[in-house]
Design a protein around this motif. Structure first.
Motif, short mmCIF file in Angstrom:
data_model
loop_
_atom_site.label_atom_id
_atom_site.label_comp_id
_atom_site.label_asym_id
_atom_site.label_seq_id
_atom_site.Cartn_x
_atom_site.Cartn_y
_atom_site.Cartn_z
N GLY A 9 -10.18 -9.28 -10.66
CA GLY A 9 -9.76 -7.92 -10.38
C GLY A 9 -8.62 -7.88 -9.38
O GLY A 9 -8.58 -8.64 -8.42
N ARG A 10 -7.69 -6.97 -9.61
CA ARG A 10 -6.57 -6.80 -8.69
C ARG A 10 -7.02 -6.03 -7.46
O ARG A 10 -7.92 -5.20 -7.51
CB ARG A 10 -5.44 -6.04 -9.37
N GLY A 11 -6.37 -6.32 -6.35
CA GLY A 11 -6.61 -5.54 -5.16
C GLY A 11 -5.97 -4.17 -5.29
O GLY A 11 -5.20 -3.91 -6.21
N PRO A 12 -6.29 -3.25 -4.38
CA PRO A 12 -5.68 -1.91 -4.42
C PRO A 12 -4.19 -1.99 -4.14
O PRO A 12 -3.70 -2.94 -3.53
CB PRO A 12 -6.44 -1.15 -3.33
N ASP A 13 -3.45 -0.99 -4.59
CA ASP A 13 -2.01 -0.95 -4.33
C ASP A 13 -1.73 -0.70 -2.85
O ASP A 13 -0.68 -1.13 -2.34
CB ASP A 13 -1.35 0.15 -5.17
N ALA A 14 -2.63 0.00 -2.17
CA ALA A 14 -2.44 0.31 -0.75
C ALA A 14 -3.79 0.62 -0.14
O ALA A 14 -4.77 0.87 -0.84
CB ALA A 14 -1.48 1.48 -0.58
N VAL A 15 -3.86 0.59 1.19
CA VAL A 15 -5.04 1.00 1.94
C VAL A 15 -4.60 2.02 2.98
O VAL A 15 -3.42 2.09 3.35
CB VAL A 15 -5.73 -0.20 2.62
N VAL A 16 -5.52 2.82 3.45
CA VAL A 16 -5.22 3.83 4.45
C VAL A 16 -5.66 3.33 5.81
O VAL A 16 -6.82 2.95 6.00
CB VAL A 16 -5.90 5.17 4.11
N VAL A 17 -4.72 3.29 6.75
CA VAL A 17 -4.99 2.85 8.12
C VAL A 17 -4.56 3.97 9.07
O VAL A 17 -3.38 4.35 9.08
CB VAL A 17 -4.24 1.55 8.46
N GLY A 23 0.96 -0.46 2.33
CA GLY A 23 1.04 -1.30 1.14
C GLY A 23 2.26 -2.19 1.23
O GLY A 23 2.88 -2.31 2.29
N PRO A 24 2.63 -2.86 0.13
CA PRO A 24 3.79 -3.75 0.15
C PRO A 24 5.04 -3.06 0.68
O PRO A 24 5.38 -1.96 0.26
CB PRO A 24 3.95 -4.14 -1.33
N GLY A 25 5.69 -3.71 1.66
CA GLY A 25 6.88 -3.16 2.28
C GLY A 25 6.62 -2.41 3.57
O GLY A 25 7.56 -2.11 4.32
N SER A 26 5.35 -2.09 3.87
CA SER A 26 5.03 -1.37 5.10
C SER A 26 5.22 -2.26 6.32
O SER A 26 4.87 -3.44 6.31
CB SER A 26 3.58 -0.86 5.07
N ARG A 27 5.75 -1.69 7.40
CA ARG A 27 5.86 -2.39 8.67
C ARG A 27 4.63 -2.10 9.51
O ARG A 27 4.19 -0.95 9.61
CB ARG A 27 7.13 -1.96 9.43
N VAL A 28 4.06 -3.14 10.10
CA VAL A 28 2.85 -2.99 10.91
C VAL A 28 2.97 -3.86 12.15
O VAL A 28 3.73 -4.84 12.18
CB VAL A 28 1.58 -3.40 10.13
N ARG A 29 2.21 -3.48 13.20
CA ARG A 29 2.08 -4.33 14.38
C ARG A 29 0.71 -4.98 14.34
O ARG A 29 -0.30 -4.32 14.07
CB ARG A 29 2.24 -3.52 15.67
N LEU A 30 0.68 -6.29 14.54
CA LEU A 30 -0.56 -7.06 14.42
C LEU A 30 -1.41 -6.87 15.67
O LEU A 30 -0.95 -7.08 16.79
CB LEU A 30 -0.25 -8.54 14.20
N ARG A 31 -2.69 -6.49 15.46
CA ARG A 31 -3.64 -6.29 16.54
C ARG A 31 -4.96 -6.96 16.16
O ARG A 31 -5.95 -6.30 15.86
CB ARG A 31 -3.88 -4.80 16.78
N VAL A 51 4.06 -6.04 5.31
CA VAL A 51 3.01 -6.29 4.32
C VAL A 51 3.66 -6.72 3.01
O VAL A 51 4.54 -6.05 2.49
CB VAL A 51 2.16 -5.02 4.10
N GLU A 52 3.21 -7.87 2.49
CA GLU A 52 3.72 -8.37 1.21
C GLU A 52 2.80 -8.00 0.06
O GLU A 52 3.24 -7.83 -1.07
CB GLU A 52 3.89 -9.89 1.27
N ALA A 53 1.49 -7.91 0.34
CA ALA A 53 0.54 -7.60 -0.73
C ALA A 53 -0.77 -7.15 -0.11
O ALA A 53 -1.08 -7.48 1.04
CB ALA A 53 0.30 -8.82 -1.62
N VAL A 54 -1.52 -6.37 -0.89
CA VAL A 54 -2.90 -6.03 -0.54
C VAL A 54 -3.79 -6.80 -1.48
O VAL A 54 -3.72 -6.61 -2.70
CB VAL A 54 -3.16 -4.51 -0.66
N GLU A 55 -4.60 -7.69 -0.93
CA GLU A 55 -5.45 -8.53 -1.76
C GLU A 55 -6.91 -8.28 -1.39
O GLU A 55 -7.20 -7.66 -0.36
CB GLU A 55 -5.06 -10.00 -1.59
N GLN A 56 -7.81 -8.77 -2.22
CA GLN A 56 -9.22 -8.58 -1.93
C GLN A 56 -9.98 -9.88 -2.16
O GLN A 56 -9.58 -10.72 -2.97
CB GLN A 56 -9.81 -7.47 -2.81
#
Length: 286
Positions: A9-17, A23-31, A51-56
């Motif tokens: 099964g594929r992971g979701p296209d994005a998650v809500v934080v 999702g792919p292309g999003s800029r995030v700060r690692l914590r 973020v390059e990919a959302v995997e599960q």
């Protein structure tokens, strides 16, 4: 649901934080959580990543695959090589706004494909070799994939806006005829995995099952003089026929022109998002 079914099964296209879609292309700060931090987490705490990919995992839990924004070896992370690609839980990242001072560059992949031991089938490889001698626009990756279909499918998971395949393909034209096609994938599923095979349609279907296909897909193909299948009774042929070799130089110039247009247009989807054969094509005859 058994283990292998879950893994397919594929992971979701994005998650809500924190109310933000990541999702792919999003800029995030690692914590990273201090309870599970290792030496890498301590070193990367507070760094900005993309973020390059959302995997599960096998339990269906999502994880963010990220590369560091300022990593000079970021392309290695995009190629899924260890040491440049890291995994974090959604609660271990802080979403960031896009950098207003820097537009995300348009990236295009030029993929030379074919078997150099089957005569004219090596056309795409020869064109890539010639492109090594010319300047291509910034943001364009020119790669000789040969017959490495699996490598190409994984490469298509990167943030390319478009891909241009360069290949030999019999279409009933005069040998050496160049044709630019914009194919559309059908909805057929069930892709056989061939780690040392290169059927562009199967590669695109596999890439779609893995997660993504670039929004724009073009194929620059050359009419071969003859088609070799690699059967035991055929001799190895390591040279292109004269018409196909003559077309390689023109093809290299055409690639530079096409990718420049793609970058100027921002990649962008083709004129028809629905499956079909070849909704648009143009031919360049020698």
């Amino acid at each position: 649901m058994d283990f292998w079914t879950r893994m397919e099964g594929r992971g979701p296209d994005a998650v809500v934080v924190d109310g933000v879609s990541v999702g792919p292309g999003s800029r995030v700060r690692l914590r990273p959580r201090s309870s599970r931090a290792d030496i890498f987490d301590l070193a990367l705490d507070g760094r900005v990543a993309v973020v390059e990919a959302v995997e599960q995992d096998e339990d269906g839990t999502p994880h963010l695959a990220v590369t560091l924004e300022d990593d000079p070896g970021r392309d290695l992370g995009e190629a899924r090589l260890p040491g440049h690609r890291f995994f974090y839980a959604p609660e271990e990242v802080e979403p960031l706004a896009a950098d207003p001072g820097a537009e995300r560059p348009v990236r295009v992949l030029v993929a030379g494909i074919g078997n150099i031991f089957l005569g004219d089938d090596g056309f795409g490889v020869e064109v890539v070799r010639r492109l090594d001698q010319v300047e291509v626009p910034a943001g364009v990756d020119v790669v000789d994939f040969g017959i490495r279909g699996m490598d190409l499918a994984y490469a298509l998971q990167r943030d390319y806006a478009a891909v241009l395949f360069v290949d030999a393909a019999p279409r009933g034209e005069a040998p050496g005829t160049l044709t630019l096609l914009e194919p559309r994938l059908s909805d057929e599923g069930g892709v056989p995995v061939e780690t040392h095979g290169m059927d562009p349609v199967q590669v695109l279907r596999l890439a779609r099952e893995l997660g993504r296909v670039p929004p724009r897909v073009l194929v620059l193909c050359c009419e071969p003089t003859s088609v070799l299948r690699g059967t035991p009774d055929e001799d190895v042929v390591v040279e292109l026929s004269p018409p196909v070799r003559a077309a390689a130089g023109e093809a290299a110039r055409m690639v530079v022109s096409v990718v420049a247009d793609l970058i100027a247009e921002g990649g962008g989807p083709g004129p028809d998002e629905h499956p079909g054969e070849y909704p648009g094509e143009r031919s360049v005859r020698r």
